[in-house]
Design an enzyme around this catalytic site. Structure first.
Site, PDB file in Angstrom:
ATOM      1  N   ASP A 165      -6.142  16.960  17.551  1.00 19.72           N
ATOM      2  CA  ASP A 165      -7.215  16.647  16.614  1.00 19.72           C
ATOM      3  C   ASP A 165      -6.920  15.353  15.859  1.00 19.72           C
ATOM      4  O   ASP A 165      -5.940  15.282  15.118  1.00 19.72           O
ATOM      5  CB  ASP A 165      -7.358  17.814  15.627  1.00 19.72           C
ATOM      6  CG  ASP A 165      -8.700  17.872  14.946  1.00 19.72           C
ATOM      7  OD1 ASP A 165      -9.507  16.967  15.137  1.00 19.72           O
ATOM      8  OD2 ASP A 165      -8.940  18.854  14.210  1.00 19.72           O
ATOM      9  N   ASP A 166      -7.731  14.330  16.078  1.00 20.43           N
ATOM     10  CA  ASP A 166      -7.568  13.039  15.403  1.00 20.43           C
ATOM     11  C   ASP A 166      -6.249  12.366  15.767  1.00 20.43           C
ATOM     12  O   ASP A 166      -5.648  11.668  14.937  1.00 20.43           O
ATOM     13  CB  ASP A 166      -7.653  13.188  13.874  1.00 20.43           C
ATOM     14  CG  ASP A 166      -9.048  13.505  13.377  1.00 20.43           C
ATOM     15  OD1 ASP A 166      -9.956  13.694  14.208  1.00 20.43           O
ATOM     16  OD2 ASP A 166      -9.237  13.572  12.151  1.00 20.43           O
ATOM     17  N   CYS A 174     -15.243  15.101  16.087  1.00 20.36           N
ATOM     18  CA  CYS A 174     -14.720  16.355  16.629  1.00 20.36           C
ATOM     19  C   CYS A 174     -15.719  17.196  17.430  1.00 20.36           C
ATOM     20  O   CYS A 174     -15.472  17.542  18.587  1.00 20.36           O
ATOM     21  CB  CYS A 174     -14.167  17.210  15.485  1.00 20.36           C
ATOM     22  SG  CYS A 174     -12.935  16.372  14.452  1.00 20.36           S
ATOM     23  N   HIS A 216     -15.271  24.672  15.879  1.00 22.29           N
ATOM     24  CA  HIS A 216     -16.061  23.546  15.376  1.00 22.29           C
ATOM     25  C   HIS A 216     -17.229  23.147  16.272  1.00 22.29           C
ATOM     26  O   HIS A 216     -17.624  21.983  16.322  1.00 22.29           O
ATOM     27  CB  HIS A 216     -15.155  22.336  15.118  1.00 22.29           C
ATOM     28  CG  HIS A 216     -15.739  21.403  14.088  1.00 22.29           C
ATOM     29  ND1 HIS A 216     -15.352  20.068  13.974  1.00 22.29           N
ATOM     30  CD2 HIS A 216     -16.692  21.592  13.141  1.00 22.29           C
ATOM     31  CE1 HIS A 216     -16.036  19.495  12.997  1.00 22.29           C
ATOM     32  NE2 HIS A 216     -16.855  20.399  12.468  1.00 22.29           N
ATOM     33  N   ASP A 236      -9.120  14.808  20.708  1.00 23.78           N
ATOM     34  CA  ASP A 236     -10.582  14.874  20.666  1.00 23.78           C
ATOM     35  C   ASP A 236     -11.237  13.540  20.373  1.00 23.78           C
ATOM     36  O   ASP A 236     -12.358  13.269  20.800  1.00 23.78           O
ATOM     37  CB  ASP A 236     -11.054  15.934  19.654  1.00 23.78           C
ATOM     38  CG  ASP A 236     -10.647  15.648  18.215  1.00 23.78           C
ATOM     39  OD1 ASP A 236      -9.800  14.774  17.984  1.00 23.78           O
ATOM     40  OD2 ASP A 236     -11.180  16.325  17.316  1.00 23.78           O
ATOM     41  N   ASN A 237     -10.558  12.671  19.625  1.00 29.13           N
ATOM     42  CA  ASN A 237     -11.090  11.347  19.300  1.00 29.13           C
ATOM     43  C   ASN A 237      -9.970  10.500  18.731  1.00 29.13           C
ATOM     44  O   ASN A 237      -8.810  10.944  18.658  1.00 29.13           O
ATOM     45  CB  ASN A 237     -12.263  11.442  18.302  1.00 29.13           C
ATOM     46  CG  ASN A 237     -11.996  12.330  17.109  1.00 29.13           C
ATOM     47  OD1 ASN A 237     -12.581  13.399  16.966  1.00 29.13           O
ATOM     48  ND2 ASN A 237     -11.082  11.925  16.234  1.00 29.13           N
TER      49      ASN A 237
END
Length: 468
Positions: free
Chosen positions: A47-48, A87, A143, A291-292
């Site tokens: 995540d991130d 996300c 999410h 995710d990004n």
């Protein structure tokens, strides 16, 4: 959607190609077939986490030995894109194989425990595999909707442990962001559809516990385990020992990022070690992705300053989370499957998150839905046989930002560096082969290319607007 036939030896050879011949030259079945006629699927999602936040990609100050070992055992996907720079839509594309605009998630789901999220009519990867006898589990950050028909157990997952919103406190499991709005703050930790209270337990450890229990319980296979870690997403809560590991990093923000990423890596290591202990690593396709791109949001700082956080790294690329420049959507990714996926290879072909859905469908013998467009393409030949990317063009849409890659060319409209209100280059064109870091705007020099790519963007916008 009809139940698909079991993947047999012949179809495996047709899919895996020459990479598998050494395993079958003596006429024996490949080793992955010993426990199950279909491979286990393990998806690890961070995540991130930026391109420059893994030592096997470009980080020199962050240590990720377990993820590095995963890359050594398989293929490092060096030119991999997320379907979105935030996300929720990134996850929607992973789960469905479709552009996020088709799934009902054009941006982040952010309305707490009353969010529609992904369309209930979408067919997720769990729903795809269940008719084939797969046990399915989702662990960690969901999410993609918190209303009852959007939750994991309603979207094909037999088991779920984790949280439904975008982030929680790592110890209290309370969602604080948005305090004073709607129903914020609220507690957000669930086992299936039951709320569970585990105050004081570090949620990354608990996600890993539940994922390894699921793998152990289903070791005879086949299983799908989707493990969506919330690190290194804010709030930046790493155990003290991880800060101490990186005492040599003077920049406190980078030290914090290193601590969060190191904890993530250790959790990945626990899962990999469990696969090895159970003797099922050779029967398991493992896919890892962020995710990004990395976040520069002030919320990472845990203070009241107006500064941007600079702890995460996009590597050499321009932009961060929230941006359609490379740093927002070009992410670290790895695929490993001992004996099937080549070891130690680097793949530089362009691929994207939504490709995972049809790739897994092909490998397991699952039948793709015929009543909707699946935008992803099976990329296993790219990973295993040095095939060229099957994509002729890729599209992104985020608010008023638009982007398209067509061959060597990339266009970004209304581009931002992150979540800033406006950008320096509202009309940007570059040749990615010559300028992968997007340093030079070639818009004025290439009017015909501009016209062509604008037409592609307009055509895709019309397709999205039509509901196709």
């Amino acid at each position: 959607m009809s139940k698909s036939t079991i993947l047999n030896r012949r179809s495996f050879l047709e899919i895996a190609g020459p990479a598998s011949l050494a395993l079958t030259s003596a006429g024996a079945m490949p080793s992955w077939s010993k426990q199950s006629s279909k491979p286990n699927i393990l998806i690890l999602y961070s995540d991130d986490q930026g391109y420059g936040d893994l030592s096997c990609f470009s980080a020199t100050d962050v240590s990720t030995p377990y993820l590095d070992s995963l890359a050594e055992s398989g293929v490092r996907l060096d030119h991999w894109y997320s379907n979105a720079p935030v996300c929720s839509p990134s996850r929607a594309s992973l789960l469905t194989g479709r552009y996020p605009n088709r799934t009902g998630l054009k941006g982040n789901a952010h309305r707490g425990l009353n969010d529609l999220g992904i369309n209930s009519s979408e067919i997720t990867i769990a729903e795809l595999l269940k008719p084939l006898g797969y046990k399915t589990g989702a662990f960690g950050k969901w999410h993609v909707g918190s209303m009852e028909d959007c939750r994991p157990n309603a979207q094909g997952f037999d088991e779920f442990y984790g949280f439904l919103s975008g982030c929680i406190d790592y110890y209290s499991h309370i969602m604080y962001w948005g305090q004073g709005k709607d129903n914020y703050p609220y507690h957000d930790l669930w086992k299936n559809n039951e709320e569970v209270w585990e105050n004081g337990q570090y949620v990354m450890d608990r996600i890993t516990d539940e994922a390894t229990h699921f793998i152990r319980d289903n070791q005879q296979g086949p299983f799908l385990a989707y493990v969506a870690f919330n690190s290194p997403h804010y709030p930046m809560h790493a155990p003290q020992e991880y800060f101490e590991r990186f005492a040599h990093i003077e920049d406190p923000q980078r030290r914090t990022q290193a601590a969060m990423v190191s904890k993530l890596d250790d959790c990945v290591g626990r899962i990999l070690n469990e696969l090895d202990r159970l003797g099922i690593r050779e029967n398991t396709l493992i896919y890892f992705q962020s995710d990004n791109g990395p976040s520069v949001e002030q919320r990472n700082l845990l203070d009241d300053s107006n500064q941007k956080y600079h702890g995460g790294s996009s590597g050499p690329f321009r932009g961060h989370k929230g941006s359609l420049f490379e740093g927002g959507v070009r992410v670290p990714a790895i695929m490993s499957w001992p004996g099937v996926v080549p070891e130690g290879r680097v793949c530089k072909e362009i691929c994207i998150t939504m490709d995972i859905f049809p790739t897994i469908a092909k490998l397991t013998g699952a039948e793709l839905p015929q009543d909707r467009k699946i935008d992803g393409i099976d990329i296993f030949p790219v990973v295993t046989q040095n095939a060229r990317s099957p994509h002729t063009a890729l599209h992104w849409k985020m608010g008023d930002q638009r982007s398209v890659i067509d061959g060597d060319w990339k266009m970004v409209l209304n581009g931002r560096a992150d979540f800033e209100p406006s950008g320096a280059d509202p009309e940007f064109l570059c040749n990615l082969t010559e300028d992968p870091c997007e340093t030079t705007n070639l818009w004025e020099k290439n009017p015909e290319i501009v016209k062509k790519l604008k037409q592609k963007i307009e055509a895709m916008d019309q397709e999205f607007a039509s509901g196709s």
